[in-house]
Design a protein around this motif. Structure first.
Motif, PDB file in Angstrom:
ATOM      1  N   PHE A  77       0.817  -1.233   0.073  1.00 15.50           N
ATOM      2  CA  PHE A  77      -0.037  -0.254  -0.109  1.00 15.50           C
ATOM      3  C   PHE A  77       0.914   1.200   0.040  1.00 15.50           C
ATOM      4  CE2 PHE A  77      -3.236  -2.717   2.366  1.00 15.50           C
ATOM      5  CZ  PHE A  77      -4.062  -2.801   1.034  1.00 15.50           C
ATOM      6  N   GLU A  78       1.976   1.234   0.868  1.00 15.15           N
ATOM      7  CA  GLU A  78       2.486   2.697   1.028  1.00 15.15           C
ATOM      8  C   GLU A  78       3.457   2.495  -0.249  1.00 15.15           C
ATOM      9  OE1 GLU A  78       6.130   4.585   3.720  1.00 15.15           O
ATOM     10  OE2 GLU A  78       5.202   2.673   4.333  1.00 15.15           O
ATOM     11  N   LYS A  79       4.021   1.725  -0.812  1.00 15.72           N
ATOM     12  CA  LYS A  79       4.651   1.749  -2.148  1.00 15.72           C
ATOM     13  C   LYS A  79       4.018   2.192  -3.132  1.00 15.72           C
ATOM     14  CE  LYS A  79       7.738  -0.835  -4.966  1.00 15.72           C
ATOM     15  NZ  LYS A  79       8.380  -2.066  -5.481  1.00 15.72           N
ATOM     16  N   TYR A  80       2.684   1.914  -3.332  1.00 15.24           N
ATOM     17  CA  TYR A  80       1.716   2.274  -4.319  1.00 15.24           C
ATOM     18  C   TYR A  80       1.509   3.819  -4.206  1.00 15.24           C
ATOM     19  CZ  TYR A  80      -2.141   2.189  -7.567  1.00 15.24           C
ATOM     20  OH  TYR A  80      -3.095   2.718  -8.569  1.00 15.24           O
ATOM     21  N   LEU A  81       1.190   4.078  -2.833  1.00 19.72           N
ATOM     22  CA  LEU A  81       0.530   5.572  -2.608  1.00 19.72           C
ATOM     23  C   LEU A  81       1.733   6.538  -2.987  1.00 19.72           C
ATOM     24  CD1 LEU A  81      -1.427   5.071   0.510  1.00 19.72           C
ATOM     25  CD2 LEU A  81      -2.387   5.496  -1.934  1.00 19.72           C
ATOM     26  N   ARG A  82       3.074   6.097  -2.752  1.00 19.39           N
ATOM     27  CA  ARG A  82       4.183   6.996  -2.977  1.00 19.39           C
ATOM     28  C   ARG A  82       4.440   6.937  -4.328  1.00 19.39           C
ATOM     29  NH1 ARG A  82       6.381   8.971   1.387  1.00 19.39           N
ATOM     30  NH2 ARG A  82       6.131   7.677   3.420  1.00 19.39           N
ATOM     31  N   ASN A  83       3.989   6.232  -5.074  1.00 14.69           N
ATOM     32  CA  ASN A  83       4.331   6.048  -6.795  1.00 14.69           C
ATOM     33  C   ASN A  83       3.181   6.552  -7.307  1.00 14.69           C
ATOM     34  OD1 ASN A  83       5.364   5.577  -9.026  1.00 14.69           O
ATOM     35  ND2 ASN A  83       3.931   3.660  -9.481  1.00 14.69           N
ATOM     36  N   LYS A  84       1.986   6.737  -6.829  1.00 13.38           N
ATOM     37  CA  LYS A  84       0.816   7.365  -7.405  1.00 13.38           C
ATOM     38  C   LYS A  84       0.525   8.920  -6.894  1.00 13.38           C
ATOM     39  CE  LYS A  84       0.399   3.726 -10.022  1.00 13.38           C
ATOM     40  NZ  LYS A  84       0.932   3.832 -11.447  1.00 13.38           N
ATOM     41  N   LEU A  85       0.877   9.092  -5.705  1.00  8.85           N
ATOM     42  CA  LEU A  85       0.541  10.358  -5.213  1.00  8.85           C
ATOM     43  C   LEU A  85       1.510  11.474  -4.725  1.00  8.85           C
ATOM     44  CD1 LEU A  85      -2.302  11.277  -3.976  1.00  8.85           C
ATOM     45  CD2 LEU A  85      -1.683  10.048  -2.017  1.00  8.85           C
ATOM     46  N   GLN A  86       1.703  12.511  -5.225  1.00  5.23           N
ATOM     47  CA  GLN A  86       2.551  13.505  -4.789  1.00  5.23           C
ATOM     48  C   GLN A  86       1.994  14.780  -4.527  1.00  5.23           C
ATOM     49  OE1 GLN A  86       3.199  11.967  -8.155  1.00  5.23           O
ATOM     50  NE2 GLN A  86       4.191  10.216  -6.856  1.00  5.23           N
ATOM     51  N   THR A  91       4.726  25.233  -3.726  1.00  7.60           N
ATOM     52  CA  THR A  91       5.571  24.924  -4.920  1.00  7.60           C
ATOM     53  C   THR A  91       6.906  23.757  -4.390  1.00  7.60           C
ATOM     54  OG1 THR A  91       7.165  26.933  -4.582  1.00  7.60           O
ATOM     55  CG2 THR A  91       5.221  27.195  -5.973  1.00  7.60           C
ATOM     56  N   ILE A  92       6.929  23.356  -2.865  1.00  9.36           N
ATOM     57  CA  ILE A  92       7.951  22.612  -2.675  1.00  9.36           C
ATOM     58  C   ILE A  92       7.375  21.529  -2.642  1.00  9.36           C
ATOM     59  CG2 ILE A  92       9.710  22.317  -0.777  1.00  9.36           C
ATOM     60  CD1 ILE A  92       9.582  25.238  -0.300  1.00  9.36           C
ATOM     61  N   ALA A  93       8.111  20.271  -3.242  1.00  8.41           N
ATOM     62  CA  ALA A  93       7.731  18.940  -2.909  1.00  8.41           C
ATOM     63  C   ALA A  93       7.935  18.438  -1.637  1.00  8.41           C
ATOM     64  CB  ALA A  93       8.537  18.050  -3.809  1.00  8.41           C
ATOM     65  N   LYS A  94       6.876  17.839  -1.211  1.00 12.02           N
ATOM     66  CA  LYS A  94       6.843  17.289   0.439  1.00 12.02           C
ATOM     67  C   LYS A  94       6.542  15.679   0.315  1.00 12.02           C
ATOM     68  CE  LYS A  94       7.300  21.446   2.215  1.00 12.02           C
ATOM     69  NZ  LYS A  94       8.549  21.374   3.358  1.00 12.02           N
ATOM     70  N   GLU A  95       7.226  14.962   1.097  1.00 11.35           N
ATOM     71  CA  GLU A  95       7.133  13.596   1.475  1.00 11.35           C
ATOM     72  C   GLU A  95       5.958  13.492   2.358  1.00 11.35           C
ATOM     73  OE1 GLU A  95       8.379  10.666   0.094  1.00 11.35           O
ATOM     74  OE2 GLU A  95       9.159  11.978  -1.362  1.00 11.35           O
ATOM     75  N   PHE A  96       5.028  12.510   2.340  1.00 10.31           N
ATOM     76  CA  PHE A  96       4.114  12.257   3.235  1.00 10.31           C
ATOM     77  C   PHE A  96       4.734  11.126   4.021  1.00 10.31           C
ATOM     78  CE2 PHE A  96       2.686  10.069  -0.378  1.00 10.31           C
ATOM     79  CZ  PHE A  96       2.491   8.652   0.024  1.00 10.31           C
ATOM     80  N   LYS A  97       4.002  11.089   5.386  1.00  9.03           N
ATOM     81  CA  LYS A  97       4.217   9.768   6.341  1.00  9.03           C
ATOM     82  C   LYS A  97       3.110   9.133   6.162  1.00  9.03           C
ATOM     83  CE  LYS A  97       5.840   9.713  10.734  1.00  9.03           C
ATOM     84  NZ  LYS A  97       5.590  10.255  12.371  1.00  9.03           N
ATOM     85  N   TYR A  98       3.294   7.597   5.754  1.00  6.13           N
ATOM     86  CA  TYR A  98       2.146   6.649   5.749  1.00  6.13           C
ATOM     87  C   TYR A  98       1.796   6.179   7.105  1.00  6.13           C
ATOM     88  CZ  TYR A  98      -0.219   2.462   4.577  1.00  6.13           C
ATOM     89  OH  TYR A  98      -1.199   1.296   4.506  1.00  6.13           O
ATOM     90  N   LEU A  99       0.657   6.669   7.695  1.00  8.68           N
ATOM     91  CA  LEU A  99       0.495   6.307   8.940  1.00  8.68           C
ATOM     92  C   LEU A  99      -0.443   5.099   9.121  1.00  8.68           C
ATOM     93  CD1 LEU A  99      -1.127   9.595  10.030  1.00  8.68           C
ATOM     94  CD2 LEU A  99       1.394   8.584  10.358  1.00  8.68           C
ATOM     95  N   GLY A 100      -1.024   4.591   8.180  1.00  2.53           N
ATOM     96  CA  GLY A 100      -1.719   3.140   8.064  1.00  2.53           C
ATOM     97  C   GLY A 100      -2.877   3.066   7.495  1.00  2.53           C
ATOM     98  N   LYS A 101      -3.863   2.095   7.586  1.00  2.00           N
ATOM     99  CA  LYS A 101      -5.033   1.908   6.742  1.00  2.00           C
ATOM    100  C   LYS A 101      -6.314   1.369   7.812  1.00  2.00           C
ATOM    101  CE  LYS A 101      -4.365  -2.705   5.815  1.00  2.00           C
ATOM    102  NZ  LYS A 101      -3.393  -3.025   6.906  1.00  2.00           N
ATOM    103  N   GLU A 102      -7.334   1.367   7.349  1.00  2.68           N
ATOM    104  CA  GLU A 102      -8.315   0.453   7.825  1.00  2.68           C
ATOM    105  C   GLU A 102      -9.711   0.240   6.811  1.00  2.68           C
ATOM    106  OE1 GLU A 102     -10.524   2.502  11.011  1.00  2.68           O
ATOM    107  OE2 GLU A 102     -10.677   4.177  10.165  1.00  2.68           O
TER     108      GLU A 102
END
Length: 165
Positions: A77-86, A91-102
């Protein structure tokens, strides 16, 4: 009028989750929380759609919400979201923290956070979730910064938008 339109969408998504669906829609809610200096993101997608996408992309069998569900599925899930969502904040690229899913019915909710954000004037969202698996996939983005709400509907041909506050 806009409020009624988005209220109906929020009502329709959970209702559609109780039947086989022919609609391909995800919802991404983005909220800037000034008190915690963070952008909090909740994404919900139909469970069968995300399962189909990940199974095809990784040659796996997730079997979500069953006893045979893969134990390490958050990695996929995390790998998919990092690949598909930015995201870009001002104007500054930001990385998100994956907290989880339910899981809730036929929906999967993903929880993400972008930390250390002092203020927000604009958010650029690139959302390609499920676009290469379903031709009619649409990704609704709803955001709130302060008292300002913005929304946009993204698709295969239009998957990036900058929201200005």
């Amino acid at each position: 009028m806009k409020f009624k339109k988005y209220f109906l969408l929020l009502l329709i998504i959970p209702l559609l989750s109780f039947s086989a669906h022919k609609y391909y829609l995800s919802l991404t809610q983005i909220n800037y929380k000034e008190e915690s200096k963070s952008v909090q993101i909740i994404i919900n997608v139909f469970m069968d759609d995300i399962e189909t996408a990940l199974n095809k992309d990784h040659s796996i069998d997730l079997q979500l919400s069953t006893k045979k569900e893969l134990k390490n599925n958050d990695i996929y899930f995390e790998k998919y979201l990092r690949n598909k969502l930015q995201f870009k904040i001002d104007t500054i690229a930001k990385e998100f923290k994956y907290l989880g899913k339910e899981y809730d019915g036929d929906l999967v909710y993903f929880y993400l956070e972008i930390e250390n954000i002092a203020k927000v004037s604009s958010i650029e969202v690139t959302n390609k979730i499920l676009l290469n698996h379903f031709d009619k996939q649409e990704n609704l983005i709803k955001s709130k910064v302060g008292s300002t709400n913005k929304s946009v509907l993204l698709s295969k041909d239009y998957y990036k938008e900058t929201l200005t506050y």
